[in-house]
Structures are given as C-alpha cells and as structure tokens.
Design a protein around this motif. Sequence first.
Motif, PDB file in Angstrom:
ATOM      1  N   ARG A  20       0.700  -1.037   0.014  1.00 12.85           N
ATOM      2  CA  ARG A  20      -0.187  -0.142   0.209  1.00 12.85           C
ATOM      3  C   ARG A  20       0.950   1.193   0.235  1.00 12.85           C
ATOM      4  O   ARG A  20       0.532   2.192  -0.528  1.00 12.85           O
ATOM      5  N   ASP A  24       0.910   3.982  -2.928  1.00 15.39           N
ATOM      6  CA  ASP A  24       0.683   5.642  -2.689  1.00 15.39           C
ATOM      7  C   ASP A  24       1.725   6.342  -3.138  1.00 15.39           C
ATOM      8  O   ASP A  24       1.677   7.543  -3.603  1.00 15.39           O
ATOM      9  N   THR A  47      -7.283   5.597   0.578  1.00 16.47           N
ATOM     10  CA  THR A  47      -7.952   5.177   1.736  1.00 16.47           C
ATOM     11  C   THR A  47      -8.323   3.580   1.555  1.00 16.47           C
ATOM     12  O   THR A  47      -8.869   3.145   0.718  1.00 16.47           O
ATOM     13  N   TYR A  48      -8.268   2.843   2.815  1.00 12.15           N
ATOM     14  CA  TYR A  48      -8.460   1.357   2.814  1.00 12.15           C
ATOM     15  C   TYR A  48      -9.201   1.089   4.069  1.00 12.15           C
ATOM     16  O   TYR A  48      -9.246   1.609   5.242  1.00 12.15           O
ATOM     17  N   TYR A  49      -9.721  -0.215   4.221  1.00 14.37           N
ATOM     18  CA  TYR A  49     -10.120  -0.809   5.197  1.00 14.37           C
ATOM     19  C   TYR A  49      -8.827  -1.392   5.741  1.00 14.37           C
ATOM     20  O   TYR A  49      -7.851  -1.547   5.203  1.00 14.37           O
ATOM     21  N   ASP A  50      -8.979  -1.754   7.125  1.00 12.40           N
ATOM     22  CA  ASP A  50      -7.864  -2.199   7.858  1.00 12.40           C
ATOM     23  C   ASP A  50      -7.656  -3.640   7.379  1.00 12.40           C
ATOM     24  O   ASP A  50      -8.652  -4.374   6.858  1.00 12.40           O
ATOM     25  N   THR A 133     -19.596   2.811   0.550  1.00 12.92           N
ATOM     26  CA  THR A 133     -18.180   3.152   0.839  1.00 12.92           C
ATOM     27  C   THR A 133     -17.189   2.756  -0.275  1.00 12.92           C
ATOM     28  O   THR A 133     -16.046   3.040  -0.047  1.00 12.92           O
ATOM     29  N   THR A 134     -17.666   2.487  -1.280  1.00 14.97           N
ATOM     30  CA  THR A 134     -16.691   1.793  -2.471  1.00 14.97           C
ATOM     31  C   THR A 134     -17.325   2.287  -3.860  1.00 14.97           C
ATOM     32  O   THR A 134     -18.573   2.758  -3.711  1.00 14.97           O
ATOM     33  N   GLU A 192      -9.394  -1.422  -1.000  1.00 14.34           N
ATOM     34  CA  GLU A 192      -9.385   0.138  -1.146  1.00 14.34           C
ATOM     35  C   GLU A 192     -11.146   0.293  -1.041  1.00 14.34           C
ATOM     36  O   GLU A 192     -11.796  -0.277  -1.192  1.00 14.34           O
ATOM     37  N   ARG A 193     -11.310   1.684  -0.169  1.00 11.12           N
ATOM     38  CA  ARG A 193     -12.631   2.267  -0.038  1.00 11.12           C
ATOM     39  C   ARG A 193     -12.409   3.784  -0.453  1.00 11.12           C
ATOM     40  O   ARG A 193     -11.325   4.205  -0.689  1.00 11.12           O
ATOM     41  N   ALA A 195     -12.731   7.650   0.240  1.00  6.85           N
ATOM     42  CA  ALA A 195     -12.242   8.608   1.351  1.00  6.85           C
ATOM     43  C   ALA A 195     -13.345   8.905   2.342  1.00  6.85           C
ATOM     44  O   ALA A 195     -13.445   9.007   3.498  1.00  6.85           O
ATOM     45  N   ARG A 196     -14.702   8.953   1.814  1.00  7.82           N
ATOM     46  CA  ARG A 196     -15.832   9.017   2.461  1.00  7.82           C
ATOM     47  C   ARG A 196     -16.787   8.495   1.861  1.00  7.82           C
ATOM     48  O   ARG A 196     -17.156   8.031   0.809  1.00  7.82           O
TER      49      ARG A 196
END
Length: 201
Positions: A20, A24, A47-50, A133-134, A192-193, A195-196
């Motif tokens: 990741r 970036d 922005t990612y999920y954990d 969210t995606t 990936e998700r 950012a909002r």
Amino acid sequence: MSMDADFDAEAWATELEEYRAEKDEFFAEHRQSPIPADDREDFEGLTYYDPDPSLRVAARVEPADGEDTIELEMTQGEPQPYERAAKLVFELDGGEHELYGYEQVQPEEGHDHAADDTTTLFVPFRDGTTGDTTYGAGRYMEFEVEGDLADADELPLDFNLAYHPFCVYNEAFACPLAPPENTLDVRIEAGERLARSLGSD
C-alpha cells in the motif's frame, strides 16, 4: 474455509502495508499516476479498510459455465470482450459464493498463447459496499496462476487486494464495469475504499 497451512498472518500484514505504501508513492509521484498532475502535490494517500486476514479465503477453481466470452461495459466507449476463464467458489459468512475470473480477449495476431506460463485472472466485482463506501461501478482484483489454469484446484482469493479502477481518480480513463454476474450479496469490507461514504454529508 481452508487456508494454506504455512500462512503467516504477521508477515502477510507487513507485506500488505508495504504494498500500500508503494502504491501511494506511485500515485503521488509517477508520471503514469491516474491522479491529475495538478492534484498530486495535495495527494495524501489512498483510503483502505484495515487488513483483515479472514477476508483472504481459499477459492476452489472450477471451469466457467455459460458462454465462453462476455462483453464488459466500460465507463466510456464500446464494451470490451473478456473470456470467462474460471469460476472461483468460496465460503464467506457461512455461505458459498462464486465469482468469475476473466481474461481480456487478445487479438490472435502477435499473441502466442504457448509462450504464456502464467494466467492473470481479472476479477471485477460488486458487493454490499458498492455505491456506499466503495465505487459504484465495483472494484477489481487480479491474481496470477502459474502453469495451466485447468490444472489449478485452489487459490487464495484475497479481498484485501481489492482496488478501485483508475477512472475513480481521473475520468480520462476507460474502465470495465463489474458485471451483474459478479455481484456478491455480502459486504466486503477489505481493500480500497472511498475517502468518505457516498451517503455522508
């Protein structure tokens, strides 16, 4: 679900975080980044999920049923032909699910299938996070299978590697849309998700 016996969750998480970070850096600095040049200075990372090792599942590789090829709609331009290369069957949240892995149809001229020793499976999909969210047109995964795909029995399907197409960041790109047949009825909160969420103010 079965998992390969030598799976090291700690090493996997470290490798994922390194991947990741490299991505970036590519998005922020590389000339082929989908981020418009004028916006790269303000780019702060994707922005990612954990990381979630439970969303790395063992998928059974089965022959694809139905027609050999499918036309995938694009975000712009004409639909593109893809070959249904395999069906990936896996267990998640107590149920059995399936996704198709595709290969883009290549012009016969200049493409030597005999020279290929790996198969790259393209797995576009939608799930319960799609449009929330995606990205609303789905996310992608890609996996390399060594040797003859027909000889493969099982492969790790890691949803933590799910990523958004470049057209999320730049409308100049034409990207395949995940087809209805690759829709999962569960939320895949990995990879990936946005950012909002699309429903946020």
